[in-house]
Design an enzyme around this catalytic site. Sequence first.
Site, mmCIF file in Angstrom:
data_model
loop_
_atom_site.group_PDB
_atom_site.id
_atom_site.type_symbol
_atom_site.label_atom_id
_atom_site.label_comp_id
_atom_site.label_asym_id
_atom_site.label_seq_id
_atom_site.Cartn_x
_atom_site.Cartn_y
_atom_site.Cartn_z
ATOM 1 N N GLY A 183 -5.723 -4.578 -4.230
ATOM 2 C CA GLY A 183 -4.402 -5.075 -3.893
ATOM 3 C C GLY A 183 -4.291 -5.379 -2.427
ATOM 4 O O GLY A 183 -5.295 -5.461 -1.716
ATOM 5 N N VAL A 234 -8.624 0.066 -6.193
ATOM 6 C CA VAL A 234 -8.380 1.032 -7.267
ATOM 7 C C VAL A 234 -9.691 1.317 -7.988
ATOM 8 O O VAL A 234 -10.416 0.393 -8.365
ATOM 9 C CB VAL A 234 -7.332 0.498 -8.264
ATOM 10 N N LYS A 274 -6.120 5.052 -6.217
ATOM 11 C CA LYS A 274 -5.869 3.951 -5.284
ATOM 12 C C LYS A 274 -6.163 4.439 -3.870
ATOM 13 O O LYS A 274 -5.452 5.293 -3.338
ATOM 14 C CB LYS A 274 -4.415 3.482 -5.392
ATOM 15 N N ASP A 297 7.602 -6.723 -5.379
ATOM 16 C CA ASP A 297 6.329 -7.416 -5.613
ATOM 17 C C ASP A 297 6.001 -7.447 -7.105
ATOM 18 O O ASP A 297 4.905 -7.085 -7.519
ATOM 19 C CB ASP A 297 5.201 -6.746 -4.837
#
Length: 910
Positions: A590, A595, A610, A716
């Site tokens: 991301g 991840v 993460k 988001d």
Amino acid sequence: MKLLNVFPTYTMKLQNSLLYARWSTYLQLQLILIFSINLVCLIHPVYTSTAPTNETDHLALLKFKESIHTDSHGILTSWNRSNHFCNWVGITCGLLHQRVISIDLSGYDLGGSISPYFGNLSFLRNFTLLNNNIYGQIPEEVGRLYRLQYLMLTNNTLGGEIPVNLTKCSKLVFISIGGNKLTGGILKEVDSLTNLEALYLRTNKLTGGIPRSLGNLSSLKLFDAGNNNMVGSIPDEIGDMKSLSILAIHDNKFSGKLPSSLYNLSSLITLSIGFNQIEGVLPNSIGNNFRNLHHLGIGWNRFHGTIPASLSNISKLQVFDIGYNKFTGQVPVNLGNLRDLVWLGLGTNNLGNNSTRDLDFLTSLANCSKLERLLFSFNNFGGVLPNSIANLSSQLNRLTFLSNQISGTIPEGIGNLIGLYFLVMEDNLLTGNIPTSLGKLQDMQLLDLGLNGLSGHLPSSMGNLTRLNILFINQNKLEGSIPSTIENCHNLQILEISQNNFSGAIPKQVIGLSSISLLLNLSGNSFTGSLPVEVGKLQNINSLDLSENNLSGEIPATIGDCSSLEYLYLQGNFFHGNMPSSLASLKGSGSFGSVYKGFLAHEEREIAVKVLNLQKKGASKSFIAECNALRNIRHRNLVKILTCCSSIDYNGNDFKALVFDFMGNGSLEQWLHSRIEGENESRKLSFLERLNIAIDVASALHYLYEQCEQPIVHCDLKPSNVLLDNEMTAHVSDFGLAKLLFVTNTISQNQSSTQGIKGSIGYAAPEYGMGGLVSIEGDVYSFGILLLEIFTGRRPTDDMFKDGLNLHKYAMLALPENISQIVDPTLLQLEAGEIPSQINDDEPERQINRIHIQMNGNVQNCILSIFKIGLSCSLEYPNERMKIGDVTKELNLVKNYFLSTENHGDRPQT
């Protein structure tokens, strides 16, 4: 991935937002100046060591101190019995009676409430608590301060309604209570404040309309109720306020026409009514009446008609913004008479007739030596860009004419506009070479020349643009190699040069631009050779598209160093060998980290870890935001955080990670767009699975907005942030950009830059691109786009979306007759039964008809309803979008209808 057609729209809205932000600052400076001048005449400071003469004031101040719980600067330490209260910080007493006449504690970060005991300060004339953290309500006891002249409480967190008792303070001259969370409406009894000169209510949550009684305030000079939730029309009585200089009611929900009486207010300096639903035409006489006007902002409304030529008579006009309306006709050539003009916003109308005379007004603007912004994108301007554009103001810093029909070459003289840092020419009919003189524009930050017919080579002078952040030159006819001087553009974050005729090897200098963090798109050219190992330097990049070239060889292992890479497109080349193992260990990545899949042996539980990339700017802030957002929320459709880690690794570096339940079916992105090698391309989602996912996401948002103690905005929402467990239940994830609404009462500086755009391009609400506040409505827009994507199978950044077409409009134009033409084909195949993935040449009509027959039944009714919901959520104006509670209700009704018709046959829709 296609960003080009989306980003300029944001930038235009950003420009409009900056217009209002700039003028907001000007208004506040005026307000402070007026206040300061009057206050000097009011207060006569007295410092004395004599005994207190009024214990009532003394006790009232002590009670006020008790209500303040946060005093980080220690301002109130002087407030004690050993020191006369007239000598306390922020206190001023009158000369005659030694009573408190002024309290001014502005900007000290005081936290607490306003004690009702302050109503005992019966001699108080000035009460100022600007720029603090005062919460609670304005006490009704304010009505006892009959000598009060100045009430200044702007930029706090006060809530509740404006107290009715405030209208008993008949000597009030100045009321400044903007920047709070006040609710309710403007008091109808406001006309009892006959001495009032300024009423500043901007940025609250006020509702209702403008009371007609406001027109009785003949002394009022400033009325600012911008950025609220007010409705209704502007009353005719507004024209009775003959002293009014500033009228600012932008960012509300006002409708109807402006009253004719308003145009008779010759005293007006500022008229700011943008971002409403006001309609009508501008009268031809407007320039004869508004002779003193400096600012005319009516953008983002529903005005139509032509631009009156009499505007040129408003000789003091500095800002003229009519963007996002429905104006037609030619732009008056006499606008050049406005010698003080700083901002001219004409974008997103129907101006011009695609004729050779459309741009004649540009020549006259050479007389406007102070011009800084010239915006005329999204119109019908034709003709050739005149050479006289080189004569525009040297102070011009933004020039945009995106999406018109302007032809001819780019004048070499454009290099004379050395102040430009924002130049957008995308989507026109420009031809010829890119002028080398562009290299003179060394302050340039965004340059967009895409979607034209430009040819020749990319000039090496482009390397002089060392401050360039964004460069779009895609979909032209450029050829040759990319000049090595591009490596001097070390601030580039987005570089899109796709669909040209560039050839040769991809320069290492381009791949080595470590500043690129959002997009590098070199697709659709004729690049040859191998992919340079320098690709590993793009560690912060989000999207890399090298597809449809003639690249060959093995994919370098260094591509695995791009830990922030979310989208990688390599198809249409001649790569061989295996995918680098450095990519195989990743389950996903991301904006701020990667991840990985893990396993808790003692619990026999799969987990997702993460790991934050702390070298990435904003990663630590993202970690804190996600922890704050997730620590107190529990919902079946939200990803469950198991624990978090903030520590030091074996090398002594900071280490931060979040641990979640592992989602066995990956992300919605993978199910909708399975195109990466190694993924199962046969996976398809049925109608009911898609509908259930949509309901799950809507339910999660409903919980975040209306069932949490502090509402949370995700910021988001997109398919890659929707994860699916083994039962295909959807879970909203990645709260790294999430905002708690109580901390979003001001616009941050970052929102005026590309990095400030909240969310992902294509999904972020249009108002975010122009500096708008984080809001629930912004998330609803993202959900609407997501819903349309789920059922069309098309990303909002699809290459087909250009020339003004986007996913919202694509769906809207198809409804209702052509709905089957836009639905995801894989969904049609599933719902139509045993239809092969490829239609045989000898029976295409029969198989297509089978799909249409099925679409004429219950599925068609359901999909039509779903598209309507998606369109209602993704409307341009935030205040017109559906409420999330209504969304969940409607989607569940669709599901119930579908299940009932599946069980009992097709039936009429109710």
